[in-house]
Design an enzyme around this catalytic site. Structure first.
Site, mmCIF file in Angstrom:
data_model
loop_
_atom_site.group_PDB
_atom_site.id
_atom_site.type_symbol
_atom_site.label_atom_id
_atom_site.label_comp_id
_atom_site.label_asym_id
_atom_site.label_seq_id
_atom_site.Cartn_x
_atom_site.Cartn_y
_atom_site.Cartn_z
ATOM 1 N N SER A 39 0.676 -1.303 0.106
ATOM 2 C CA SER A 39 -0.037 0.013 -0.029
ATOM 3 C C SER A 39 0.938 1.291 0.087
ATOM 4 O O SER A 39 2.012 1.130 -0.415
ATOM 5 C CB SER A 39 -0.886 0.070 1.228
ATOM 6 N N ASN A 40 0.356 2.348 0.382
ATOM 7 C CA ASN A 40 1.120 3.680 0.410
ATOM 8 C C ASN A 40 0.816 4.583 1.469
ATOM 9 O O ASN A 40 -0.343 4.238 2.182
ATOM 10 C CB ASN A 40 1.052 4.399 -0.898
#
Ligand code: CTP
Length: 216
Positions: free
Chosen positions: A21-22
Site C-alpha cells: 500500500s502507500n
C-alpha cells in the site's frame, strides 16, 4: 450536480495477512467530498481503507484493491457530471496471492508484480465518460511538464499537480500546495493552505469550469 470522487490508498494483497500500500491518508479526497456536499452537490465517494470518518451526507463506497476501485468507478462514473480521481491507486500488485500466510525461509524473497488497472486513464476511451475529468499528479521533478503531459494523455480537463518532494504538503499532511494545469498550457498556482480550504477553492474552480458555456 453529481460528483464521483476517489480517495485514499488501495491495498494489494500478498497473502491473507500482508499487503502492498502507500502513505495516502485520504484527507484530500475526503475534504473534496465535504466541500462538494457543502456546496450543495451530490457526492459518491469511492474510498480505499483510511482512518478518517466520511463527511456527513456523502454516499461512501468502500473498496480495498485497485481492481475493486476500478469496478466501483465503472458502476457509478457515467451517472456523474464530474469525476475527481484523488486516490493513490497502487500501480502494481502481486501477480500471485498466496492462499496461506507465507512462511519465512530463504534470505531473499522476490515478489513478481503486475500492473493494476489505470482507472483515470480508462475513464474516457474504455468507460466512455464525457463529463468533467480531474486527475491528480504527485511529482518530485518537472511538476508542470509531467502534469501537462498527464492532462493530454489521460484526456483530463484539469490536473491538480503537487510537488511531493517538499516536506509538509501533500501525502499524509494536513496542508497542500498545488498548481492547477488546464488545457492550452494554462496554469493556476494556489497558495499553501489546509486541505479543507484548498478543497473549497478546488470545488469552486471545478464548478465554474465544468458549467456549460453559455454564449451571450
Ligand atoms: N490513478 C488511477 N489509477 C491508477 C493509478 C493512478 O486512477 N492505477 C490516478 C490517480 O488517482 C491520480 C492520477 O491517476 O489522479 C495519478 O497518476 P499517476 O499514477 O501519477 O500517473 P501516471 O502518469 O500513470 O504515472 P507515472 O507518474 O508513474 O508515469
Amino acid at each position: 450536480m453529481r460528483l464521483l470522487i476517489t480517495a485514499g490508498p488501495t491495498r494489494e494483497p500478498i497473502d491473507p495477512v500482508r499487503f502492498i500500500s502507500n502513505r495516502s491518508s485520504g484527507r484530500m479526497g475526503y475534504a473534496l467530498a465535504a466541500a462538494a456536499h457543502e456546496a450543495g452537490h451530490e457526492v459518491i465517494l469511492i474510498s480505499g481503507p483510511v482512518a478518517i470518518s466520511p463527511p456527513a451526507g456523502v454516499r461512501l463506497v468502500q473498496v480495498e484493491t485497485a481492481r475493486d476501485m476500478f469496478e466501483a468507478v465503472q458502476t457509478h462514473l457515467n451517472s456523474c457530471e464530474v469525476a475527481i480521481f484523488s486516490a493513490a491507486v497502487a500501480d502494481y500488485r502481486p501477480l500471485d496471492i498466496a492462499g496461506q500466510k507465507m512462511k519465512k525461509s530463504a534470505e531473499r524473497l522476490t515478489l513478481e508484480l503486475e500492473r493494476t488497472e489505470d482507472i483515470l486513464g480508462s475513464a474516457r476511451a474504455k468507460l466512455g465518460f464525457s463529463g468533467f475529468l480531474v486527475g491528480f499528479a504527485a511529482e518530485t521533478e518537472n511538476l508542470i511538464t509531467h502534469a501537462q503531459d498527464k492532462l493530454q494523455r489521460k484526456g483530463c480537463d484539469m490536473i491538480v499537480a503537487n510537488d511531493v518532494s517538499q516536506a509538509g504538503i501533500g501525502f499524509d499532511s494536513a496542508e497542500n500546495e498545488v498548481t492547477l494545469c488546464l488545457p492550452g498550457g494554462r496554469t493556476i498556482a494556489l497558495p499553501k493552505q489546509s486541505k479543507a480550504a484548498l478543497a473549497r477553492v478546488l470545488i469552486a474552480q471545478i464548478t465554474q469550469l465544468s458549467a456549460p458555456q453559455v454564449s451571450p
